[in-house]
Scaffold this motif. Structure first.
Motif, short mmCIF file in Angstrom:
data_model
loop_
_atom_site.label_atom_id
_atom_site.label_comp_id
_atom_site.label_asym_id
_atom_site.label_seq_id
_atom_site.Cartn_x
_atom_site.Cartn_y
_atom_site.Cartn_z
N TRP A 212 0.74 -1.34 0.05
CA TRP A 212 -0.23 -0.04 -0.26
C TRP A 212 0.45 1.39 0.07
CZ3 TRP A 212 -4.23 0.60 -1.73
CH2 TRP A 212 -5.21 1.60 -1.95
N PRO A 213 1.96 1.15 0.28
CA PRO A 213 3.13 2.53 0.46
C PRO A 213 3.25 3.05 -1.29
CG PRO A 213 3.58 1.84 2.82
CD PRO A 213 2.45 0.60 1.50
N LEU A 216 -0.05 4.98 -2.13
CA LEU A 216 0.53 6.04 -1.47
C LEU A 216 1.55 7.60 -2.52
CD1 LEU A 216 -0.96 5.51 2.50
CD2 LEU A 216 -2.35 5.85 0.53
N VAL A 240 -1.02 -2.71 9.51
CA VAL A 240 -0.85 -1.27 9.23
C VAL A 240 -0.43 -0.27 10.26
CG1 VAL A 240 -3.15 0.06 9.16
CG2 VAL A 240 -2.77 -1.31 8.13
N ARG A 243 3.22 -0.08 9.51
CA ARG A 243 3.68 0.72 8.04
C ARG A 243 3.33 2.36 8.93
NH1 ARG A 243 3.24 -4.14 6.55
NH2 ARG A 243 5.12 -4.86 5.48
N LEU A 245 0.10 2.91 8.46
CA LEU A 245 -0.85 2.97 7.27
C LEU A 245 -2.68 3.44 7.80
CD1 LEU A 245 0.26 0.76 4.89
CD2 LEU A 245 0.46 2.81 4.66
N SER A 248 -4.79 5.18 6.21
CA SER A 248 -5.17 4.75 4.88
C SER A 248 -6.53 3.62 4.48
CB SER A 248 -4.33 5.27 3.33
OG SER A 248 -3.65 4.46 4.11
#
Length: 374
Positions: A212-213, A216, A240, A243, A245, A248
């Motif tokens: 996911w990063p 983003l 999550v 990281r 996150l 998001s």
């Protein structure tokens, strides 16, 4: 009229994929042509009162091929003149087939659902499936992948025919409105990637989070909506947090089946990068979530596990990630769709049309009707 005895442990109001599958098939049969023998689950009395066909509940929470179940099934065959029988899950209830044939049933059909592909790798379970298959006229499979695993192990003991789950294209459709879901979870106006599935390692939510990063970096306003509950939730939440996150990535927990269309509709892209685990014992049989998402007009990102690629038309309705264990590969597939909204919309429209044509319950019910004919 030909009458079918349906013997199933998997039946509403108990929830699950097989239960939904069996109920949807029966919903589209003439009510007078059916008699169901099922186990009991909380709420069964009220549920059965609303059905147009007869359901007999054996006084047990788990229907097994015991002598008592065999007597009950044979009694229903005699009482209702059933000439066909359908086992909602062939193993283990298909062991009742020889007794039903002796009671007068002329044509017996049993269904498999995907997990049996792991069973055939285990000697004891493989012998059980071989024995069951030998008593049936037809054994169904849900995908070409599951057939490829079952056929060699069964050695021609019965005829194999495809009977896949279907999609309710009226419930799962572009008209589903995800506005309330977006508002409920504070998803904002940016793009949303949605994954609807149990939170287990095979489904690949951990790889989505790990990648996911990267998403983003190109789409800082994007949100990842993880719909469903399961044993991997604690581990995923820790990942999550580790990281950074939390802003998001959103967890919904378990969601009632009736609310799933609006959760799909809250997304712009659907992603579930499933992978095979445990040496092939933990594998995706087909992946109905890809088809439900496509029916809602979303492009899909899938993994390579088992029959999952059969639920995607590569490059037309979505993308199959060649290495679903790679966060970079998964992120690249997701990002490519977010980068090109016009292409994503075109894939969603193509997916909707394909599901209507190939995967609607109307089509599947016609297949089922043909299979019940001797």
């Amino acid at each position: 009229m030909s009458r079918t005895l349906v013997v199933t442990n998997d039946f509403p109001p108990r929830q699950g994929g097989i239960q939904t599958f069996v109920a949807a098939l029966l919903e589209r049969r003439p009510p007078d042509s059916l008699v169901v023998l099922a186990s009991r689950s909380p709420g069964w009395e009220a549920h059965d009162a609303g059905l147009p066909y007869r359901v007999v509940r054996h006084p047990t929470g788990m229907l097994l091929p015991t002598p008592a179940t065999a007597r009950a099934a044979a009694g229903l065959v005699a009482e209702h003149g059933c000439d066909t029988a359908f086992f909602g899950a062939a193993a283990p209830l298909g062991l009742l087939a020889p007794g039903l044939r002796a009671a007068g049933v002329r044509h017996l059909v049993g269904a498999t659902h995907g997990h049996e592909t792991g069973w055939v790798a285990l000697p004891g379970a493989r012998q059980l499936l071989q024995r069951i298959a030998g008593g049936l006229d037809v054994l169904t499979y849900i995908s070409d992948y599951t057939r490829s695993r079952l056929e060699p192990a069964l050695g021609g003991r019965t005829r194999l025919a495809q009977l896949s789950p279907g999609v309710d294209v009226d419930r799962f459709g572009p008209a589903a409105d995800g506005t309330a879901v977006r508002r409920r979870y504070g998803l904002g106006e940016g793009p949303v990637v949605v994954c609807v599935s149990r939170l287990v390692r095979r489904k690949g939510q951990d790889v989505l989070v790990a990648g996911w990063p990267r998403v983003l970096r190109r789409h800082p306003g994007a949100r990842l909506l993880l719909v469903g509950g399961g044993p991997d939730e604690t581990r995923l939440r820790r990942a999550v947090t580790a990281r950074g996150l939390q802003a998001s990535v959103v967890f919904t927990g378990a969601v009632p089946t009736a609310q799933l269309p609006e959760h799909y509709a809250a997304g712009d892209v659907f992603a579930m990068p499933c992978r095979t685990r445990r040496g092939g014992l933990d594998v995706e049989g087909l992946g109905m979530v890809y088809l439900e998402a496509a029916a809602c007009g979303l492009p899909v990102v899938a993994g390579t596990s088992g029959g999952a690629p059969e639920a995607v038309r590569e490059g037309e309705t979505g993308t199959v990630v060649g290495d679903p264990r790679s966060p970079g590969a998964v992120a690249a597939a997701v990002t490519a769709l977010l980068d090109d909204p016009s292409r994503a919309l075109a894939m969603g429209a193509a997916g909707r049309a394909w599901v209507e044509r190939r995967w609607s319950w109307t089509t599947i019910a016609a297949d089922f009707t043909r299979l019940l004919e001797p």
